[in-house]
Design a protein around this motif. Structure first.
Motif, mmCIF file in Angstrom:
data_model
loop_
_atom_site.group_PDB
_atom_site.id
_atom_site.type_symbol
_atom_site.label_atom_id
_atom_site.label_comp_id
_atom_site.label_asym_id
_atom_site.label_seq_id
_atom_site.Cartn_x
_atom_site.Cartn_y
_atom_site.Cartn_z
ATOM 1 N N MET A 46 -6.212 23.688 25.161
ATOM 2 C CA MET A 46 -5.243 23.832 24.078
ATOM 3 C C MET A 46 -4.254 22.669 24.084
ATOM 4 O O MET A 46 -3.930 22.116 23.030
ATOM 5 C CB MET A 46 -4.478 25.151 24.230
ATOM 6 C CG MET A 46 -3.447 25.401 23.145
ATOM 7 S SD MET A 46 -2.456 26.877 23.430
ATOM 8 C CE MET A 46 -1.350 26.298 24.706
ATOM 9 N N ILE A 47 -3.799 22.271 25.260
ATOM 10 C CA ILE A 47 -2.855 21.160 25.372
ATOM 11 C C ILE A 47 -3.474 19.885 24.806
ATOM 12 O O ILE A 47 -2.843 19.147 24.053
ATOM 13 C CB ILE A 47 -2.405 20.972 26.839
ATOM 14 C CG1 ILE A 47 -1.496 22.131 27.254
ATOM 15 C CG2 ILE A 47 -1.698 19.640 27.036
ATOM 16 C CD1 ILE A 47 -1.193 22.176 28.741
ATOM 17 N N VAL A 48 -4.735 19.616 25.144
ATOM 18 C CA VAL A 48 -5.412 18.412 24.668
ATOM 19 C C VAL A 48 -5.698 18.504 23.172
ATOM 20 O O VAL A 48 -5.442 17.558 22.421
ATOM 21 C CB VAL A 48 -6.718 18.178 25.461
ATOM 22 C CG1 VAL A 48 -7.555 17.091 24.833
ATOM 23 C CG2 VAL A 48 -6.405 17.842 26.909
ATOM 24 N N LEU A 49 -6.235 19.633 22.736
ATOM 25 C CA LEU A 49 -6.633 19.797 21.341
ATOM 26 C C LEU A 49 -5.463 19.621 20.381
ATOM 27 O O LEU A 49 -5.586 18.962 19.351
ATOM 28 C CB LEU A 49 -7.257 21.183 21.139
ATOM 29 C CG LEU A 49 -7.700 21.530 19.724
ATOM 30 C CD1 LEU A 49 -8.847 20.624 19.289
ATOM 31 C CD2 LEU A 49 -8.119 22.987 19.653
ATOM 32 N N PRO A 53 2.855 18.581 24.681
ATOM 33 C CA PRO A 53 3.340 17.928 25.908
ATOM 34 C C PRO A 53 3.044 18.805 27.124
ATOM 35 O O PRO A 53 3.092 20.036 27.043
ATOM 36 C CB PRO A 53 4.850 17.809 25.676
ATOM 37 C CG PRO A 53 5.167 18.899 24.719
ATOM 38 C CD PRO A 53 3.954 19.052 23.842
ATOM 39 N N LEU A 54 2.730 18.174 28.229
ATOM 40 C CA LEU A 54 2.464 18.932 29.454
ATOM 41 C C LEU A 54 3.685 19.731 29.902
ATOM 42 O O LEU A 54 3.550 20.758 30.570
ATOM 43 C CB LEU A 54 2.021 17.986 30.568
ATOM 44 C CG LEU A 54 0.632 17.389 30.402
ATOM 45 C CD1 LEU A 54 0.415 16.280 31.413
ATOM 46 C CD2 LEU A 54 -0.428 18.457 30.548
ATOM 47 N N ASP A 58 6.499 24.311 31.585
ATOM 48 C CA ASP A 58 7.756 24.523 32.312
ATOM 49 C C ASP A 58 8.811 25.220 31.452
ATOM 50 O O ASP A 58 9.844 25.627 31.976
ATOM 51 C CB ASP A 58 8.330 23.185 32.794
ATOM 52 C CG ASP A 58 7.417 22.504 33.796
ATOM 53 O OD1 ASP A 58 6.693 23.215 34.517
ATOM 54 O OD2 ASP A 58 7.424 21.264 33.847
ATOM 55 N N HIS A 59 8.571 25.360 30.158
ATOM 56 C CA HIS A 59 9.559 25.966 29.265
ATOM 57 C C HIS A 59 9.662 27.466 29.519
ATOM 58 O O HIS A 59 8.651 28.167 29.595
ATOM 59 C CB HIS A 59 9.196 25.717 27.805
ATOM 60 C CG HIS A 59 9.177 24.271 27.439
ATOM 61 N ND1 HIS A 59 8.642 23.828 26.250
ATOM 62 C CD2 HIS A 59 9.616 23.162 28.081
ATOM 63 C CE1 HIS A 59 8.762 22.516 26.187
ATOM 64 N NE2 HIS A 59 9.335 22.094 27.292
ATOM 65 N N ALA A 60 10.872 27.945 29.629
ATOM 66 C CA ALA A 60 11.126 29.360 29.924
ATOM 67 C C ALA A 60 10.531 30.267 28.850
ATOM 68 O O ALA A 60 9.943 31.310 29.162
ATOM 69 C CB ALA A 60 12.622 29.609 30.071
ATOM 70 N N THR A 77 2.047 24.084 37.634
ATOM 71 C CA THR A 77 2.951 23.013 37.228
ATOM 72 C C THR A 77 2.248 22.078 36.255
ATOM 73 O O THR A 77 1.021 22.066 36.160
ATOM 74 C CB THR A 77 3.419 22.189 38.442
ATOM 75 O OG1 THR A 77 2.277 21.517 39.000
ATOM 76 C CG2 THR A 77 4.067 23.071 39.494
ATOM 77 N N ARG A 78 3.052 21.264 35.580
ATOM 78 C CA ARG A 78 2.463 20.299 34.634
ATOM 79 C C ARG A 78 1.561 19.306 35.348
ATOM 80 O O ARG A 78 0.581 18.849 34.782
ATOM 81 C CB ARG A 78 3.559 19.586 33.857
ATOM 82 C CG ARG A 78 4.366 18.611 34.680
ATOM 83 C CD ARG A 78 5.378 17.874 33.878
ATOM 84 N NE ARG A 78 6.618 18.643 33.825
ATOM 85 C CZ ARG A 78 7.718 18.230 33.255
ATOM 86 N NH1 ARG A 78 7.753 17.066 32.675
ATOM 87 N NH2 ARG A 78 8.798 18.947 33.261
#
Length: 160
Positions: A46-49, A53-54, A58-60, A77-78
């Motif tokens: 999903m991050i790549v597609l 941002p990695l 880390d976002h709450a 972790t990222r």
């Protein structure tokens, strides 16, 4: 199955069910087993597609959302997701390069460079373009580099 253990050594399990809707409006109920590794791989996909941002892992708010949807999923972790994504890229690149060496057609190589305004980084991508056996135009990312503070980071590949 969700397996839980208590201090006495007994383990409890609970079946999970998944409901899926069919195009004709019918609803199927089936057993579902959560797989941490599959979910981790799909998060990387999903991050790549979507070019996320990695740092989103880390976002709450994202962490709360993931825990609400699937409490069993452990977010890493990222850096872990970055290693996963680069590892998958390396594997797929090897397969693609082997495929390209067996082609009867020629490969056109292009280089694209761009900069990121907010990160002050420069990027360089090397892409191979060719027509496969079924006359379909294909593109393969052969290599990339990231320039930051006058220094090249990332992976440098050489091809014959």
């Amino acid at each position: 199955m969700i397996k839980l253990s208590n201090k006495g050594g007994k383990s409890f399990s609970q079946s999970s069910l998944r409901m899926t809707a069919q195009p004709d409006g019918k609803v199927n109920v089936e057993n579902y087993t959560f797989d941490q590794e599959t979910a981790r791989e799909e998060l990387g996909n999903m991050i790549v597609l979507h070019d996320y941002p990695l740092s989103m892992v880390d976002h709450a708010g994202f962490r709360r959302f993931v825990h609400t949807v699937q409490p069993l999923f452990t977010l890493h972790t990222r850096n872990t997701y970055r290693k996963d994504i680069i590892g998958r890229y390396d594997k797929e690149k090897k397969v693609d390069v082997e495929y390209m060496t067996m082609l009867q057609s020629r490969v056109a190589v292009t280089i694209d460079m761009w900069t990121s305004d907010n990160q002050k980084k420069g990027y360089l991508a090397i892409t191979g373009h060719f027509v496969d056996e079924s006359w379909k135009l294909r593109n393969i990312l052969m290599g990339y580099m990231v320039e930051s503070c006058c220094r090249f980071i990332a992976v440098h590949y050489s091809y014959c």
